[in-house]
Design an enzyme around this catalytic site. Structure first.
Site, PDB file in Angstrom:
ATOM      1  N   ASN A  64       0.228 -14.916   5.759  1.00  0.00           N
ATOM      2  CA  ASN A  64      -0.505 -13.455   5.644  1.00  0.00           C
ATOM      3  C   ASN A  64      -2.167 -13.838   5.404  1.00  0.00           C
ATOM      4  OD1 ASN A  64       0.128 -10.417   5.335  1.00  0.00           O
ATOM      5  ND2 ASN A  64      -1.230 -10.891   3.698  1.00  0.00           N
ATOM      6  N   ASN A 106     -11.460  -9.868 -12.619  1.00  0.00           N
ATOM      7  CA  ASN A 106     -10.114  -9.104 -12.799  1.00  0.00           C
ATOM      8  C   ASN A 106     -10.273  -7.468 -12.735  1.00  0.00           C
ATOM      9  OD1 ASN A 106      -9.814 -11.735 -14.303  1.00  0.00           O
ATOM     10  ND2 ASN A 106      -7.960 -11.148 -14.563  1.00  0.00           N
ATOM     11  N   TYR A 116      -3.293 -19.233  -4.137  1.00  0.00           N
ATOM     12  CA  TYR A 116      -3.876 -18.141  -3.758  1.00  0.00           C
ATOM     13  C   TYR A 116      -5.403 -18.301  -3.852  1.00  0.00           C
ATOM     14  CZ  TYR A 116      -6.268 -13.799  -5.071  1.00  0.00           C
ATOM     15  OH  TYR A 116      -7.022 -12.480  -5.212  1.00  0.00           O
ATOM     16  N   GLY A 175       0.865  -1.241   0.006  1.00  0.00           N
ATOM     17  CA  GLY A 175       0.149   0.192  -0.020  1.00  0.00           C
ATOM     18  C   GLY A 175       0.854   1.228  -0.045  1.00  0.00           C
ATOM     19  N   GLY A 183      -1.355 -22.840 -15.780  1.00  0.00           N
ATOM     20  CA  GLY A 183      -2.530 -22.354 -14.773  1.00  0.00           C
ATOM     21  C   GLY A 183      -3.634 -21.369 -15.426  1.00  0.00           C
ATOM     22  N   SER A 243     -12.188 -13.995  -4.261  1.00  0.00           N
ATOM     23  CA  SER A 243     -11.346 -13.900  -5.768  1.00  0.00           C
ATOM     24  C   SER A 243     -12.252 -14.915  -6.800  1.00  0.00           C
ATOM     25  CB  SER A 243      -9.984 -14.066  -5.937  1.00  0.00           C
ATOM     26  OG  SER A 243      -9.638 -14.342  -6.864  1.00  0.00           O
ATOM     27  N   ILE A 289       2.712 -11.616 -24.523  1.00  0.00           N
ATOM     28  CA  ILE A 289       1.563 -12.192 -24.545  1.00  0.00           C
ATOM     29  C   ILE A 289       1.421 -13.765 -24.211  1.00  0.00           C
ATOM     30  CG2 ILE A 289      -0.639 -12.783 -25.800  1.00  0.00           C
ATOM     31  CD1 ILE A 289       0.164 -10.159 -27.436  1.00  0.00           C
ATOM     32  N   LYS A 348      -8.213 -18.133  -0.272  1.00  0.00           N
ATOM     33  CA  LYS A 348      -9.443 -17.371  -0.579  1.00  0.00           C
ATOM     34  C   LYS A 348     -10.881 -18.130  -0.168  1.00  0.00           C
ATOM     35  CE  LYS A 348      -7.773 -13.458  -1.542  1.00  0.00           C
ATOM     36  NZ  LYS A 348      -7.999 -11.943  -0.856  1.00  0.00           N
TER      37      LYS A 348
HETATM   38  C1  UD1 Z   1      -5.340 -13.990 -11.249  1.00  0.00           C
HETATM   39  C2  UD1 Z   1      -6.502 -14.611 -10.556  1.00  0.00           C
HETATM   40  C3  UD1 Z   1      -7.321 -13.541  -9.968  1.00  0.00           C
HETATM   41  C4  UD1 Z   1      -6.354 -12.683  -9.220  1.00  0.00           C
HETATM   42  C5  UD1 Z   1      -5.705 -11.993  -9.836  1.00  0.00           C
HETATM   43  C6  UD1 Z   1      -4.806 -11.044  -9.241  1.00  0.00           C
HETATM   44  C7  UD1 Z   1      -7.022 -16.739 -11.366  1.00  0.00           C
HETATM   45  C8  UD1 Z   1      -7.624 -17.596 -12.170  1.00  0.00           C
HETATM   46  N1  UD1 Z   1      -6.909 -15.791 -11.522  1.00  0.00           N
HETATM   47  O1  UD1 Z   1      -6.047 -13.450 -12.510  1.00  0.00           O
HETATM   48  O2  UD1 Z   1      -8.240 -14.146  -9.332  1.00  0.00           O
HETATM   49  O3  UD1 Z   1      -7.226 -11.731  -8.293  1.00  0.00           O
HETATM   50  O4  UD1 Z   1      -4.785 -12.907 -10.800  1.00  0.00           O
HETATM   51  O5  UD1 Z   1      -3.517 -10.890  -9.434  1.00  0.00           O
HETATM   52  O6  UD1 Z   1      -6.168 -17.332 -10.492  1.00  0.00           O
HETATM   53  N2  UD1 Z   1      -1.416 -12.013 -19.453  1.00  0.00           N
HETATM   54  C9  UD1 Z   1      -0.450 -11.687 -20.633  1.00  0.00           C
HETATM   55  N3  UD1 Z   1       0.834 -11.147 -20.155  1.00  0.00           N
HETATM   56  C10 UD1 Z   1       1.067 -10.608 -19.148  1.00  0.00           C
HETATM   57  C11 UD1 Z   1       0.044 -10.787 -18.058  1.00  0.00           C
HETATM   58  C12 UD1 Z   1      -1.090 -11.327 -18.324  1.00  0.00           C
HETATM   59  O7  UD1 Z   1      -0.534 -12.264 -21.751  1.00  0.00           O
HETATM   60  O8  UD1 Z   1       2.041  -9.832 -18.961  1.00  0.00           O
HETATM   61  C13 UD1 Z   1      -2.651 -12.468 -19.838  1.00  0.00           C
HETATM   62  C14 UD1 Z   1      -2.995 -13.777 -19.082  1.00  0.00           C
HETATM   63  O9  UD1 Z   1      -2.444 -14.828 -19.673  1.00  0.00           O
HETATM   64  C15 UD1 Z   1      -4.460 -13.773 -18.890  1.00  0.00           C
HETATM   65  C16 UD1 Z   1      -4.838 -12.349 -18.932  1.00  0.00           C
HETATM   66  O10 UD1 Z   1      -3.779 -11.649 -19.576  1.00  0.00           O
HETATM   67  O11 UD1 Z   1      -5.145 -14.475 -20.019  1.00  0.00           O
HETATM   68  C17 UD1 Z   1      -5.132 -11.678 -17.551  1.00  0.00           C
HETATM   69  O12 UD1 Z   1      -3.803 -12.199 -16.506  1.00  0.00           O
HETATM   70  P1  UD1 Z   1      -3.659 -11.509 -15.046  1.00  0.00           P
HETATM   71  O13 UD1 Z   1      -3.793  -9.993 -15.453  1.00  0.00           O
HETATM   72  O14 UD1 Z   1      -2.369 -11.981 -14.746  1.00  0.00           O
HETATM   73  O15 UD1 Z   1      -4.823 -11.880 -14.303  1.00  0.00           O
HETATM   74  P2  UD1 Z   1      -5.385 -13.522 -14.094  1.00  0.00           P
HETATM   75  O16 UD1 Z   1      -4.406 -14.503 -13.996  1.00  0.00           O
HETATM   76  O17 UD1 Z   1      -6.583 -13.576 -14.914  1.00  0.00           O
END
Ligand code: UD1
Length: 326
Positions: free
Chosen positions: A92, A170, A141, A36, A284, A117, A207, A145
């Protein structure tokens, strides 16, 4: 109401504090400022620096005023990290929450809004995901929750604690009024990563896979604007106060957005090229997650208002563009 917001200096927490103040609540923030930020604190809210792993500090905070309710957002949220540092998440997220529950019981505070979540669901068996969808978390994680939701149900049964567990999809975007501008350090979530690439703070976006069974092959998620989420907390607190009943509810936009869609909007809005490369899938990651928020609509009268792709990107870019070095 007098509300103690634990984790109120964080990204989502600061937006929740703002929404509570706007609705007339009297807010005190409890935060250890580990992630924070001081700049996320409000002049019209009290602040107590403290750690949820320190029961004495929690007891003192709850004793410092006659709080009617607490909101708990103090958690680690790295779904990937939780798989190789589970101890950190046990201590935590789980022990910290038990400490909060016990301090609340000792102080006679009987209302809690808790950040859960969509990670509690794991790989979707059907879409959109409603609250009754099977819970098989894919990461530790999400497990923490889910366990906390179960503790909450027991504390309701045994101690009369009324809770609202809000299963965020998200979280993304920034304060719709542009007042909150605290940047997360080393973000891993998609939109802040895209924004950092747009602002020249990182080289490129990776990506994670373009061979998913989705229209453009990239991952689809239900991005929900943080101002919408914050409003959900205010409405959930109203609900448990008014109905005297606990609640577990999804908060999502019900709209799926792909990685490429978000990237394209970010390129348009920022005017930056945003270098990107396709890499392998991240372990995952499900192909697609989309919420049903019918329950939130019915019980809370809540609906996402700012969670369209353009508003998510625009409110984020308004904050990140200040980082661009001219
Ligand atoms: C995950 C958790 C969510 C949590 C969040 C907080 C799961 C299913 N979801 O969300 O509950 O609150 O993290 O951190 O566990 N992506 C890229 N490049 C990047 C980052 C992400 O391509 O650099 C893609 C991922 O593959 C995904 C999407 O963007 O398809 C969203 O990813 P991200 O923002 O990390 O969130 P989640 O993994 O969906």
């Amino acid at each position: 109401m007098k509300v103690l917001v634990i984790g109120g200096a964080g990204y989502i927490g600061s937006h929740v504090v703002k929404a509570l103040i706007k609705s007339g609540h009297e807010v005190t923030v409890f935060d250890n400022l580990s992630s924070g930020l001081r700049e996320n604190l409000f002049d019209d809210a009290g602040f107590i620096e403290g750690n949820i792993l320190n029961s004495e500090q929690l007891d003192a905070a709850f004793a410092s005023a006659s709080f009617d309710a607490a909101v708990h957002l103090a958690a680690f949220k790295g779904a990937g990290e939780s798989m190789f540092k589970p101890e950190k998440y046990s201590v935590n997220n789980i022990t910290g929450t038990i400490n909060i529950l016990n301090s609340m019981c000792a102080a006679g505070v009987k209302k809690l809004v808790f950040s859960s979540s969509a990670a509690v669901f794991g790989e979707p068996e059907y879409l959109p995901i409603d609250e009754d969808h099977p819970k098989n978390p894919e990461n530790y994680y999400g497990f923490t929750k889910l366990e906390i939701e179960r503790f909450l149900a027991w504390y309701d049964r045994l101690k009369g604690l009324k809770f609202a567990a809000l299963r965020y999809f998200n979280a993304a975007g920034y304060d719709i009024d542009g007042e909150l501008c605290g940047l997360e350090q080393n973000p891993a979530n998609l939109l802040p990563v895209i924004m950092e690439a747009a602002a020249g703070m990182r080289e490129k976006l990776q990506i994670f896979g373009d061979d998913y069974d989705t229209p453009d092959g990239t991952g689809v998620r239900d991005y929900v604007h943080v101002t919408d989420l914050a409003d959900g907390h205010v409405k959930a607190l109203d609900y448990i106060s008014r109905e005297g009943e606990s609640l577990v509810v999804n908060l999502g936009s019900e709209n799926g957005i792909s990685v490429l869609e978000l990237l394209e909007d970010a390129r348009k809005i920022s005017g930056s090229k945003i270098p990107a490369e396709i890499t392998g899938r991240r372990p995952g990651d499900p192909a697609k997650l989309v919420a049903s928020s019918a329950k939130a609509k019915e019980l809370l009268g809540w609906e996402a208002k700012y969670s369209d792709c353009e508003t998510l990107v625009r409110t984020s870019w308004d904050v990140y563009k200040r980082q661009v070095k001219l």
